[in-house]
Design a protein around this motif. Structure first.
Motif, mmCIF file in Angstrom:
data_model
loop_
_atom_site.group_PDB
_atom_site.id
_atom_site.type_symbol
_atom_site.label_atom_id
_atom_site.label_comp_id
_atom_site.label_asym_id
_atom_site.label_seq_id
_atom_site.Cartn_x
_atom_site.Cartn_y
_atom_site.Cartn_z
ATOM 1 N N GLU A 102 -5.801 8.754 -2.548
ATOM 2 C CA GLU A 102 -6.386 7.446 -2.817
ATOM 3 C C GLU A 102 -6.887 6.822 -1.529
ATOM 4 O OE1 GLU A 102 -3.389 4.890 -4.420
ATOM 5 O OE2 GLU A 102 -2.120 4.990 -2.639
ATOM 6 N N ASP A 103 -7.703 5.780 -1.674
ATOM 7 C CA ASP A 103 -8.161 5.015 -0.520
ATOM 8 C C ASP A 103 -7.008 4.208 0.058
ATOM 9 O OD1 ASP A 103 -10.786 5.864 -0.745
ATOM 10 O OD2 ASP A 103 -11.488 4.046 -1.761
ATOM 11 N N ALA A 104 -6.913 4.155 1.379
ATOM 12 C CA ALA A 104 -6.012 3.220 2.032
ATOM 13 C C ALA A 104 -6.481 1.796 1.736
ATOM 14 C CB ALA A 104 -5.994 3.484 3.534
ATOM 15 N N PRO A 105 -5.616 0.798 1.915
ATOM 16 C CA PRO A 105 -5.995 -0.582 1.571
ATOM 17 C C PRO A 105 -7.312 -1.049 2.176
ATOM 18 C CG PRO A 105 -3.646 -0.473 1.978
ATOM 19 C CD PRO A 105 -4.192 0.877 2.319
ATOM 20 N N ALA A 106 -7.522 -0.784 3.466
ATOM 21 C CA ALA A 106 -8.747 -1.264 4.116
ATOM 22 C C ALA A 106 -9.983 -0.617 3.504
ATOM 23 C CB ALA A 106 -8.693 -0.999 5.613
ATOM 24 N N ALA A 107 -9.920 0.697 3.270
ATOM 25 C CA ALA A 107 -11.062 1.388 2.673
ATOM 26 C C ALA A 107 -11.306 0.898 1.250
ATOM 27 C CB ALA A 107 -10.819 2.897 2.680
ATOM 28 N N ALA A 108 -10.240 0.653 0.516
ATOM 29 C CA ALA A 108 -10.386 0.170 -0.855
ATOM 30 C C ALA A 108 -11.057 -1.198 -0.887
ATOM 31 C CB ALA A 108 -9.014 0.100 -1.527
ATOM 32 N N ARG A 109 -10.689 -2.068 0.031
ATOM 33 C CA ARG A 109 -11.303 -3.406 0.070
ATOM 34 C C ARG A 109 -12.778 -3.320 0.452
ATOM 35 N NH1 ARG A 109 -7.759 -7.788 -0.157
ATOM 36 N NH2 ARG A 109 -5.546 -7.192 -0.069
ATOM 37 N N GLY A 195 -0.533 -7.174 10.410
ATOM 38 C CA GLY A 195 -0.403 -7.393 8.979
ATOM 39 C C GLY A 195 -1.580 -8.083 8.334
ATOM 40 N N ARG A 196 -2.499 -8.611 9.129
ATOM 41 C CA ARG A 196 -3.638 -9.308 8.518
ATOM 42 C C ARG A 196 -4.494 -8.347 7.694
ATOM 43 N NH1 ARG A 196 -7.004 -14.358 10.780
ATOM 44 N NH2 ARG A 196 -8.523 -14.479 9.093
ATOM 45 N N ILE A 197 -4.667 -7.131 8.209
ATOM 46 C CA ILE A 197 -5.298 -6.063 7.432
ATOM 47 C C ILE A 197 -4.205 -5.051 7.108
ATOM 48 C CG2 ILE A 197 -6.998 -4.211 7.430
ATOM 49 C CD1 ILE A 197 -8.660 -5.840 9.395
ATOM 50 N N ALA A 198 -3.946 -4.836 5.840
ATOM 51 C CA ALA A 198 -2.887 -3.915 5.423
ATOM 52 C C ALA A 198 -3.205 -2.504 5.898
ATOM 53 C CB ALA A 198 -2.731 -3.943 3.911
ATOM 54 N N VAL A 199 -2.207 -1.850 6.478
ATOM 55 C CA VAL A 199 -2.385 -0.505 7.015
ATOM 56 C C VAL A 199 -2.110 0.554 5.949
ATOM 57 C CG1 VAL A 199 -1.509 1.139 8.711
ATOM 58 C CG2 VAL A 199 -1.910 -1.239 9.370
ATOM 59 N N TYR A 228 -2.844 -9.299 1.681
ATOM 60 C CA TYR A 228 -1.624 -8.554 1.344
ATOM 61 C C TYR A 228 -1.932 -7.351 0.460
ATOM 62 C CZ TYR A 228 2.792 -7.382 -0.895
ATOM 63 O OH TYR A 228 3.883 -6.704 -1.375
ATOM 64 N N ASP A 229 -1.195 -6.265 0.679
ATOM 65 C CA ASP A 229 -1.254 -5.097 -0.188
ATOM 66 C C ASP A 229 0.169 -4.564 -0.325
ATOM 67 O OD1 ASP A 229 -1.475 -2.054 -0.755
ATOM 68 O OD2 ASP A 229 -3.523 -2.767 -1.097
ATOM 69 N N PRO A 230 0.625 -4.304 -1.548
ATOM 70 C CA PRO A 230 2.016 -3.874 -1.729
ATOM 71 C C PRO A 230 2.355 -2.550 -1.068
ATOM 72 C CG PRO A 230 0.771 -3.677 -3.790
ATOM 73 C CD PRO A 230 -0.078 -4.441 -2.825
ATOM 74 N N ARG A 231 1.339 -1.771 -0.681
ATOM 75 C CA ARG A 231 1.604 -0.506 0.004
ATOM 76 C C ARG A 231 2.010 -0.708 1.462
ATOM 77 N NH1 ARG A 231 -3.913 2.494 -1.469
ATOM 78 N NH2 ARG A 231 -4.636 0.326 -1.424
ATOM 79 N N ASP A 232 1.870 -1.937 1.960
ATOM 80 C CA ASP A 232 2.216 -2.241 3.349
ATOM 81 C C ASP A 232 3.118 -3.470 3.356
ATOM 82 O OD1 ASP A 232 2.391 -2.967 5.999
ATOM 83 O OD2 ASP A 232 0.243 -2.877 6.404
ATOM 84 N N HIS A 233 4.421 -3.249 3.552
ATOM 85 C CA HIS A 233 5.369 -4.364 3.496
ATOM 86 C C HIS A 233 5.188 -5.346 4.643
ATOM 87 C CE1 HIS A 233 7.405 -1.522 6.234
ATOM 88 N NE2 HIS A 233 7.955 -2.592 6.763
ATOM 89 N N THR A 234 4.426 -4.970 5.669
ATOM 90 C CA THR A 234 4.190 -5.888 6.792
ATOM 91 C C THR A 234 2.912 -6.704 6.603
ATOM 92 O OG1 THR A 234 2.869 -4.329 8.132
ATOM 93 C CG2 THR A 234 5.272 -4.199 8.330
#
Length: 452
Positions: A102-109, A195-199, A228-234
């Motif tokens: 799957e796409d990482a959070p940044a790529a998905a956004r 944490g501003r951009i979910a890793v 926020y993205d639930p895949r990155d708790h930070t």
């Protein structure tokens, strides 16, 4: 002006008024890639057909009035930021090539905003070098001078941005890996507040951020990727800071001596001092400060990362372990000599750096410094010291903000006598990312971009 050289903000305006199509822009970017990529070697997993198809879909959305915030804008992402269906080699031939699920959070956004992710970009071995040296990718070079490094570990992102492969490129940073290549390639490179951009796969100090030719484009990319993205708790909710700054009375700490590492080149000192003078002239209060970090802090960090990397490499099958870059193998070879006390003490130095940076921000609004003590070094070197036992002597200005989680951005200050970019770094308090970019925007002057 070639369409490949337009900013994202300019492209969106032209898409909006119908004077330019995303298809035309993608064709211009691919033509630039065809022209320069054989020399620069910035890209990994270039997807021409997918890019053209995505551009056509964007063109349709613009016609229908359903375009997103980055619709039709060509974008690259660093290869360690997962995109669905593409393996993540981490710059090394030792990695098993398994397509990402799957796409990482940044790529998905980015995709959700309509951006055309047309390629991944190169990185050095495990992202642990400030160069483009890799056992998997071809050697990435600096478009301003092909004999020099583009920096690292976001090597391809910086080279692609400087070469004009579209306006927005996304990298990662754990010790300077966005800011160092951005500085050596004359770009704006932002390491955001942690944490501003979910890793997606968080680690202490690790951040994702944009490398662009303008601060405005960096701010636009940041706005799309933040949240926020639930895949990155930070990860954290979107902040409410603004792209503006009041220079009158701005308290600027001028840090010209990192206190550790390579000596600062006189040209670099002069460039950052001149940047300070610009701010002072328009009402900022500039005061020199003493070094923030110490030898103990930098060496402690080295010991901790050395053991961390040694653990990762030791877990590989022997035949894959042998493929790791020799300089990295040499660096981790002494990890077994370190005691548990050594490793814990090294880890504690991350907190010590954070506390030291935080103390400065009790008295100042901005810390202005070099990004690196030197200009870009020869492309073939893994490290500027060319010594695996001294791999971090050039990151003393950048790494403190990874450990303290503060945002920091680069801005091109001037050019060396040999024609290489010299950058200044602007670090600001937590959640004031756009303030840093507003400062960079103020300090940035238009100049032509290189064609290798």
């Amino acid at each position: 002006m070639n369409l490949a050289d337009l900013t994202a903000i300019e492209l969106l305006a032209k898409y909006r008024d119908g004077s330019v199509s995303p298809v035309e822009v993608m064709d211009a970017v691919l033509a630039r890639v065809d022209e320069l990529e054989p020399q620069i070697c910035a890209l990994y997993a270039l997807d021409r057909e997918g890019a053209r198809a995505a551009a056509q879909e964007s063109e349709r959305r613009w016609r229908e009035g359903t375009a997103g915030a980055l619709d039709g804008v060509p974008v690259t992402v660093k290869e360690n930021i997962a995109t669905r269906g593409t393996p993540v080699p981490q710059g090394t031939a030792a990695t098993e090539l398994i397509p990402a699920a799957e796409d990482a959070p940044a790529a998905a956004r980015l995709r959700a905003a309509g951006a055309v992710i047309f390629s991944k970009t190169t990185m050095p071995e495990y992202g642990m070098l400030s160069s483009g040296v890799s056992t998997f990718h071809r050697l990435t070079r600096n478009p301003w001078d092909l004999s020099k490094t583009a920096g690292g570990s976001s090597a391809g992102a910086a080279a692609a941005a400087a070469a004009g492969y579209g306006p927005i490129h996304v990298g990662t940073d754990i010790g300077g890996s966005i800011r160092l290549p951005a500085g050596w390639c004359g770009l704006v490179g932002l390491k955001p507040t942690h944490g501003r951009i979910a890793v997606g796969n968080p680690y202490p100090g690790r951040a994702i951020g944009p490398l662009t030719r303008t601060a405005g484009d960096a701010a636009l990319a940041l706005s799309v990727m933040s949240g926020y993205d639930p895949r990155d708790h930070t990860s954290i909710p979107v902040a409410s800071d603004n792209f503006e700054v009041d220079l009158q009375g701005l308290r600027v700490a001028l840090l010209l001596d990192a206190g550790v590492g390579l000596p600062v080149d006189p040209e670099v000192t002069a460039a950052v001092s001149a940047t300070a003078a610009v701010l002072e002239k328009v009402g900022a209060i500039v005061e020199p400060i003493a070094p923030i970090i110490t030898r103990e802090m930098l060496d402690g960090l080295d010991r901790f990362w050395r053991v961390r990397s040694a653990t990762d490499i030791a877990a590989l099958p022997e035949e894959r372990r042998a493929k790791v870059l020799p300089q990295i193998r040499e660096w981790v070879s002494t990890a077994g000599d370190l005691s548990g006390f050594d490793v814990f003490h090294g880890y504690s130095q991350m907190g010590a750096m954070a506390a030291a940076v935080g103390q400065v921000f009790t008295s100042y609004d901005v810390i202005l410094s070099p990004v690196a003590p030197i200009t870009a070094f020869p492309a073939e070197l893994a490290y500027p010291t060319d010594d695996p036992s001294k791999p971090f002597e050039h990151i003393a200005f950048t790494v403190p903000y990874n450990m303290s989680q503060h945002p920091a951005t680069t801005v091109n200050a001037t050019w060396s006598t040999t024609g290489l970019p010299i950058a200044a770094q602007l670090a600001v308090p937590h959640h004031q990312d756009l303030k840093a970019l507003a400062l960079a925007d103020y300090l940035t002057k238009p100049h032509p971009w290189p064609l290798a």
